[in-house]
Design an enzyme around this catalytic site. Structure first.
Site, PDB file in Angstrom:
ATOM      1  N   ILE A 150      43.477  55.148  46.102  1.00 26.85           N
ATOM      2  CA  ILE A 150      44.630  55.511  45.280  1.00 26.85           C
ATOM      3  C   ILE A 150      45.328  54.305  44.673  1.00 26.85           C
ATOM      4  CG2 ILE A 150      45.085  57.674  46.481  1.00 26.85           C
ATOM      5  CD1 ILE A 150      47.181  56.262  48.151  1.00 26.85           C
ATOM      6  N   GLY A 196      45.503  49.545  44.508  1.00 32.71           N
ATOM      7  CA  GLY A 196      45.040  48.252  44.985  1.00 32.71           C
ATOM      8  C   GLY A 196      45.806  47.131  44.331  1.00 32.71           C
ATOM      9  N   MET A 204      45.578  41.448  47.036  1.00 37.04           N
ATOM     10  CA  MET A 204      45.163  41.202  48.410  1.00 37.04           C
ATOM     11  C   MET A 204      44.378  42.347  49.006  1.00 37.04           C
ATOM     12  SD  MET A 204      47.984  39.270  50.707  1.00 37.04           S
ATOM     13  CE  MET A 204      48.904  40.753  50.895  1.00 37.04           C
ATOM     14  N   ASP A 218      58.968  40.207  45.883  1.00 32.67           N
ATOM     15  CA  ASP A 218      58.040  40.748  44.877  1.00 32.67           C
ATOM     16  C   ASP A 218      58.514  42.119  44.393  1.00 32.67           C
ATOM     17  OD1 ASP A 218      55.862  40.685  43.195  1.00 32.67           O
ATOM     18  OD2 ASP A 218      54.473  41.515  44.665  1.00 32.67           O
TER      19      ASP A 218
END
Length: 711
Positions: free
Chosen positions: A16, A18, A21, A133
């Site tokens: 679902i 990516g 990492m 992030d």
């Protein structure tokens, strides 16, 4: 990974997402029977200690947080070379997809999302964790509108010994804070700067800084001002723009000092008192003229400073070399010459042997079964490489040769090695468990496995256990292997419980109601009786537990309540009300209205009279309801009588009496001194006589004031 059962507990369903990492899969927790998301470290990093350390750091960072706006961590583990984190599965979209689909968002929606992100950051900061992030890709929006912050992959716990991670720039450059781009310490205010950019992007549909390379974007964060939000989207209120301007200041000291402060501003920025507030002004940002420092190298020498040069000989080795005997060197030279001569002799013998090997022609074995191909090659004097290439190839059946390492007709030495390529069975997919899902959810899962929608058939049936529009069963069954190009899938979908529309039984007779209930496949549980002032005896006055037009399953038991008529303790009483015109022989409009146990403001009579008469009013009185009779004459209330239940029951009601109406002795046309007109004179006299027609008895049959009670 699809179909793999990780750790004997998590069955992988589909990929679902990516990132740089890791890859993210949807899986089913077999033990707890729930869907989870599993983040798996990419294979190229499984031997990289730095990435493994960062991967574990994510689990540690997120696992220490417990908040409704942070994705929960359930488990972390390793199976062979698979490093994984099991986390909460959020059914919905990430914010980046929503922005791409329909930005700019409505102001109220964008502020609501930003407020929830801010709440999550506040919780993280209280636990000494900086996300580092924050970007739309890491913000998940559930179908219920709940915002979830995820991917703490580069989050760093703030401790007294490690405040920042210098020497590397980590995160997504479009959402960097200026201090982040410099590679210096990043704290809570860096997260708030990134959140300001996310809010900017939600409301404008664009990023504040764009460039041809990550370095150019980072420089803009440091040196340039962005286009203000209201210049891009004038519909943004000034109060909301102020939040963005303050959170995106280049100087951290000019930003919000905490997530709580920013959240408080977000929660109030849409109040009417703030929407048109003045634009926030700042002094010129000192950081805007700075040049970005050189990016610090992430590489470090692998050799410690105190490690001696490998090429330098130690003193002991030099001493040992001096002690070598002089006869060693000639011996080595002689041995080397003899060895060289032996090798040359072997090479010559091998070449001679090769020159004597006969040649054979390679036969064609493509499209032959593997066994026949091997037999033919061996009969032709060739050897078959035991390492057969087996792979699925469309149009090639399993076990049929589709390639050979030496083409047909090639002349080679006898016993030369030939490698075959043989068709393998088509890899099969594993049927996911579709039970309890909607057709749309099932279709998405099947399309992910390359199933053509045209091969999916739907059946529907009523089911008392499965909600409407959810799948009851499937064929092939969950876990079965299938070929997406040949499978025919049948999904049986629930239509919910079989129901009938409950009719209204109110007002029906008992027999009619029972017959209606039974005709619909329902059951009569009980017929109750209840007295009523309003409903006729024998008629249904209540139905339970379903009202009219509600869906009811067959076999449901229904209770009806039938009126038994008026209560036993009521009193019927005829009350004779005397009425008279304003003047004897002249017409007056008389209207008698009464209220009793059967209703309010019911009219007993409405007619014109010229002389005094008595109006009978039939009253029904209840213990908790007295009766009231009001007499109107020519539109005015002239008398009000109250008849109590106790007096009526005991026969102690005082019958009202009034004085006979006067005879007018003044000409109708009126004269001077009587109001100046016929109408005025009549009104004055009527007022005087109305005051005299009342009855002043103390039991409620009191004297009325006709002048002050207009209807």
């Amino acid at each position: 990974m699809i179909g793999h059962e990780l750790a004997g507990r998590y069955k992988i369903i589909e990929r679902i997402g990516g990132g740089g990492m890791a890859l993210v899969y949807q899986a089913q927790d077999i033990l707890l029977n729930r869907y989870v998301a599993i983040k798996v470290l990419r294979q190229q990093f499984v031997h990289d200690e730095e990435f493994i350390r960062r991967f574990r750091r994510e689990a540690q960072s997120a696992a220490s947080l417990s908040h409704s706006n942070v994705v929960s961590i359930y488990d972390v583990g390793q199976e062979d070379d698979i490093h994984y984190i099991v986390m909460e599965y959020v059914e919905g979209n990430n914010l980046n997809e929503i922005i791409k689909e329909r930005a700019p968002l409505q102001v109220e929606e964008a502020v609501r999302i930003a407020t929830q992100i801010c709440d999550a950051l506040g919780h993280a900061h209280q636990n000494q964790i900086i996300h580092r992030d924050i970007k739309p890709h890491n913000i998940l929006i559930g179908r219920n509108g709940r915002v979830k912050v995820t991917d703490f992959g580069i989050a760093r716990a703030v401790t007294s010994t490690t405040i920042t991670q210098t020497g590397s720039v980590v995160g997504s450059v479009h959402y960097f804070s200026p201090e982040h781009a410099k590679g210096v310490a990043t704290g809570e205010k860096s997260d708030l700067y990134s959140l300001g950019i996310v809010l900017y992007q939600m409301l404008t549909g664009r990023l504040p800084f764009l460039g041809e390379s990550p370095i150019s974007v980072a420089l803009k964060h440091l040196q340039e001002e962005f286009e203000e939000p209201r210049e891009v989207n004038p519909l943004i209120p000034q109060s909301v723009e102020n939040v963005i301007l303050k959170s995106m200041r280049k100087n951290p000291q000019e930003r919000y000092q905490s997530a709580e402060e920013m959240m408080e501003d977000l929660e109030t920025c849409l109040l009417p008192s703030r929407i048109n507030e003045p634009k926030m002004e700042f002094e010129e940002d000192e950081d805007s003229t700075l040049v970005m420092p050189a990016i610090k190298s992430m590489e470090r020498s692998s050799r410690p400073k105190d490690e001696p040069d490998a090429e330098e000989d130690g003193p002991d080795e030099k001493a040992a070399g001096r002690r070598k005997r002089k006869w060693v060197k000639p011996t080595v030279i002689i041995a080397s010459v003899l060895l060289f001569l032996g090798i040359m002799a072997g090479v010559v013998a091998y070449v001679n042997k090769m020159l004597e090997v006969p040649e054979v022609t390679v036969p064609g074995v493509v499209d032959m079964p593997e066994e026949d191909a091997i037999r033919l090659l061996e009969e032709s004097g060739l050897a078959v490489d035991p390492e057969v290439i087996r792979e699925y190839k469309p149009g090639v059946d399993e076990g049929i040769v589709f390639g050979q390492s030496r083409p047909e007709g090639t002349v080679v030495k006898k016993d030369s090695l030939i490698q075959l390529s043989v068709g393998a069975a088509k890899p099969l997919s594993v049927m996911p468990d579709l039970s309890g899902k909607t057709y749309e959810e099932a279709l998405a899962l099947l399309k992910a496995q390359n199933v053509n929608e045209e091969t999916i058939k739907q059946n529907t049936e009523h089911n008392d256990e499965v909600d409407a529009d959810k799948i009851i069963r499937q064929s092939p069954a969950a876990g079965a292997e299938f070929d997406p190009d040949q499978v025919e899938i049948v999904l049986t979908i629930s239509r919910g419980k079989q129901t009938v529309n409950m009719p209204s039984l109110i007002g029906m007779s008992r027999d009619e109601a029972v017959k209606t209930i039974e005709s619909l496949g329902l059951e009569v549980e009980a017929v109750k009786e209840k007295s009523s002032y309003d409903v006729e005896r024998g008629k249904v006055m209540e139905q339970w537990p379903f009202e009219a037009n509600e869906a009811v399953s067959p076999g449901t038991k229904i209770t009806i309540t039938v009126s038994s008529g008026l209560p036993d303790d009521i009193v019927n009483y005829r009350y004779n009300v005397p009425v008279a015109p304003a003047y004897e022989g002249e017409p007056s409009r008389i209207r008698v209205v009464f209220t009793d146990a059967l209703g309010e403001n019911k009219e007993a009579v409405n007619k014109t009279i010229t002389t005094m008469e008595t109006i009978p009013v039939d009253l029904v009185l209840a213990p908790n309801k007295d009766a009231t009779v009001m007499v109107h004459r020519d539109g005015r209330v002239i008398d009000t009588y109250v008849v109590s239940y106790t007096d009526a029951k005991n026969g102690t009601v005082t019958e009202p009496t009034i004085e006979p109406p006067p005879v007018r002795d003044v000409p109708v046309s009126g004269g001077e001194g009587e109001g100046g007109s016929e109408e005025g004179g009549s009104e004055d006299e009527g007022e005087g006589h109305d005051n005299g027609n009342g009855n002043g008895n103390g039991n409620g049959n009191g004297r009325g004031n006709g002048r002050g009670n207009d209807d």
